[in-house]
Design a protein around this motif. Sequence first.
Motif, PDB file in Angstrom:
ATOM      1  N   GLY A 106      37.554  30.169  39.565  1.00 44.47           N
ATOM      2  CA  GLY A 106      36.269  30.683  39.991  1.00 44.47           C
ATOM      3  C   GLY A 106      35.237  29.609  40.240  1.00 44.47           C
ATOM      4  O   GLY A 106      34.034  29.853  40.110  1.00 44.47           O
ATOM      5  N   ARG A 109      33.173  30.746  45.501  1.00 49.13           N
ATOM      6  CA  ARG A 109      33.560  32.049  46.044  1.00 49.13           C
ATOM      7  C   ARG A 109      34.852  31.974  46.839  1.00 49.13           C
ATOM      8  O   ARG A 109      35.478  33.003  47.114  1.00 49.13           O
ATOM      9  N   THR A 166      42.703  38.476  42.819  1.00 47.36           N
ATOM     10  CA  THR A 166      41.527  38.002  42.078  1.00 47.36           C
ATOM     11  C   THR A 166      40.328  38.920  42.269  1.00 47.36           C
ATOM     12  O   THR A 166      39.664  39.313  41.302  1.00 47.36           O
TER      13      THR A 166
END
Length: 710
Positions: A106, A109, A166
């Motif tokens: 993470g 983005r 994700t």
Amino acid sequence: MINVLNCITDSHNIWLVLVAAFVCAAGSWAVVCLYDRASRTSGLQRAGWHFLSAVAAGAAIWCTHFIAMLAFEPGVPVSFDPMMTIFSLLIAMAGAGAGFVIAASGFSRYASAVGGAVTGLAIAVMHYTGMAAYRVQGIVSWDRTYLAASLVAAVVLSSVALYIATAKPVRHYRIAASAALLLGIVTLHFTGMTAFQVTPLLVDNSFSNPDAMLALALSVAAVAMVIVGAGLASYIIDDSVRTDALDRLRHMALNDSLTGLPNRSSFIDRLDHEIDLSSELKGKVALIGIDLNRFKEVNDIRGHAAGDRVLKVLAERMAEVLQEGEFVARTGGDEFAAIQRYVDQPSLENFLGRLTAVLTAPIEDSAHEITVGASMGVAFYPDNAASREALISNADLAMYRAKADLTHHVCYYCQSMDDTVRARRSLASDLRSAIANDELDVHYQVQTSVTTNEIRGFEALLRWNHPEHGFIPPSEFIPLAEENGLILQLGEWVLRRACADAAAWTPSYKVAVNLSPIQFVHGDLAKMILEVLMSTGLAASRLELELTESAIFQDKERSFSVLRQIKALGVNIALDDFGTGYSSLEMLRAFPFDKIKLDRSFIIEAEDSIQAKSIIRAVLALGKSLEIPVLAEGIETQGQLSLLGTEGCDEAQGYLLGRPSPIAQLVEKGTLSIEADATGTFTDMAVATPSSETPASGAPALNELRVRSA
């Protein structure tokens, strides 16, 4: 696309292609599940899940490639370079693992897309490293268009797969991500195989054994399924453990940990549901508040372990007798609540009967039988209340009415109960004002020597003459003070007033003041007593504090610690109501009391009961052997006083010797005198005793009740 399909159908063993596709599909699903778990964890746990994901991904990618290569039929003998083949497996594991770590990090983005691209490149590098390990007897050439297309397909589809896994943009994200990863692996391989062209060039007479190739392919498939299955099994086991843990947490959140019954939170949810349902169907809900009658006695006598067993047994019994539309929960301590979807009165009476039967049935505890019993209050929605809160409150009111009525263990709510509550609330408000405005009074009852009739001291007894309702007995306003959190303030007021009065007395008699159990558990009791003594100027040796055995028994270790602190100040401590508690002899052994007060219940029967007389004689003998003076309470006849004198009692107190009186009356009679510098201090306290305070002849008087719980 047509060329790729032709390559699959014309140049491959279609059955082995299907095996490779199955391995790839199973592996992709396992990889997505493992990656999903890794992305939800952190620290070493995440690292562990990433490792399993990398191993499963490497095995699925490599085995799919190897089985499909064995399915390829180039028309010339083939073989494999073992080192390059193994190296290609390591590339698949390491590259996929790196991609998963990046995707789950993470850091931006685009992390999932970047991680997916790394994974796609790893698949491509593994494939073409494996192709380099593929040895054919012929000239190899490559179609660069298909080769480039295979690379693009692998990178794009892998990025899509990890993005879906994700971000979870769709409901069935695992299926979508698995499908994208499967498509990426398969597209790369067969597009790459279409780019792979062989011109036969027979170097020797060797040839490939198709049966051996088939056996090898199936063996690789089996190994792949074992590896993928191990990873998937880890996921399933962890998921099962998590599910069990969540179930346990949910059960703990909604159920009482001791009894297993639904807790207050579940009770509120169920009651809301039943109220909503009854509103829709124009029906009724019966709410039953349940309070165990003798549970505190069980705890005090048998111990908390026995109390816990009683709660468990009663909870099991109630749960066993429930029928459709019925519910029971533990709402706290020794209180339960039951709900019935009301049908008719006979059904409700039947439910109440079942509950009564199981709550009053004896419980075996070691060599003893414990019978508890319960008080129940019933209220109806919407007849008695328009909301959940009002319904619970009204059921509680009915329950407390049942608890106060010894003849009925079930009580139905009625409007007059609200009137009673309002009256008690109003009285509590008046009591609060009386304390604040110094409208209460303290009367004093003399304590004398049995043998010489000399005055030894006085006991302070609180009185309240209400401006509207007249004399309010302590049996009414002391419990009210305890219920409304006023007892600490009230107790300190009495202590301060009694000490201030006694400081001006001549002679310097002792003054006895009662402590309620609630006062006694207050953490700053010793500090408060010291402050009162210093502010009033009363010598500590002239103050005697009386407390009951039940107040000490609640927490003996802490109680004795507090008593030692008070005694260190020089204050005398008397054990009140001796003989009515749970462990009198243990109390006397554990702490050096300055006085024993023999309970009035024995004195009342002393002239007529041999048993009462024997108990009095035993207590007096015990006091002499321990060198603790004994004071007998409730002396109302000359016969009682003579008996005590014969048996050697030290002190006595009762209506025969003197009724509780305000200081003004005691001074007027000459019982007390006030020091010259304090002569003006008592005139405001000369409140005449109301006639309602005077007891009937021979009857216990209300005004002998002390500042403690009734």
